[in-house]
Motif scaffolding. Structure first.
Motif, PDB file in Angstrom:
ATOM      1  N   GLU A   1       0.839  -1.204   0.000  1.00 31.24           N
ATOM      2  CA  GLU A   1       0.000   0.000   0.000  1.00 31.24           C
ATOM      3  C   GLU A   1       0.876   1.256   0.000  1.00 31.24           C
TER       4      GLU A   1
ATOM      5  N   GLU B   1      -1.451  -2.498  -5.425  1.00 30.23           N
ATOM      6  CA  GLU B   1      -2.561  -3.239  -4.832  1.00 30.23           C
ATOM      7  C   GLU B   1      -2.228  -4.714  -4.815  1.00 30.23           C
ATOM      8  N   GLU B   2      -2.516  -5.381  -3.694  1.00 30.44           N
ATOM      9  CA  GLU B   2      -2.185  -6.792  -3.546  1.00 30.44           C
ATOM     10  C   GLU B   2      -2.843  -7.655  -4.618  1.00 30.44           C
TER      11      GLU B   2
END
Length: 134
Positions: A125, A130-131
């Protein structure tokens, strides 16, 4: 990314001189949690020397390059310390110490800044990733 991986291999092999050569003279290491605050180059080398002396085992989980930064996630373990145990180290119990996540910034072949993060998600983050993309 190559610089960070060379640093990882140098730590695993106990080559503190190689790590020292990779650190910018003005490197800043920004810690979180119990080690909150900013460490300079000599502090970083002292911490790494202590970790090597304590025989930390490091497993690199993730290494994600983003321009001149790398998001890194690792696990630390140690061999059970027992000076009376005569078994070889590889047959002793290993125990997990914790996870480590950071954003490492590099310029001109040197590490110039390390921003520790409380988790891989927090590091992603903070790096603007974004994961779900991974």
């Amino acid at each position: 990314m190559d610089l960070l991986l060379r640093g990882y291999r140098a730590f695993v092999s106990g080559d503190l001189d190689a790590i020292e050569a990779m650190l910018d003279p003005e490197v800043e290491w920004v810690g979180v949690g119990e080690v909150a605050g900013v460490a300079d180059r000599s502090d970083v080398l002292e911490i790494l020397q202590d970790r090597l002396a304590e025989q930390y085992s490091v497993t690199l989980d993730r290494c994600i390059g983003i321009g001149d930064r790398v998001v890194v996630s690792m696990r630390f373990s140690r061999t059970e310390p027992d000076p009376t145990d005569e078994r070889p180290l590889q047959s002793r119990r290993m125990y997990h110490l914790g996870r480590y996540a950071a954003i490492v910034t590099m310029r001109n072949g040197h590490v110039v800044r390390v921003d520790e993060q409380p988790s891989l998600a927090a590091a992603l983050e903070a790096a603007g990733v974004e994961e779900e993309v991974l």
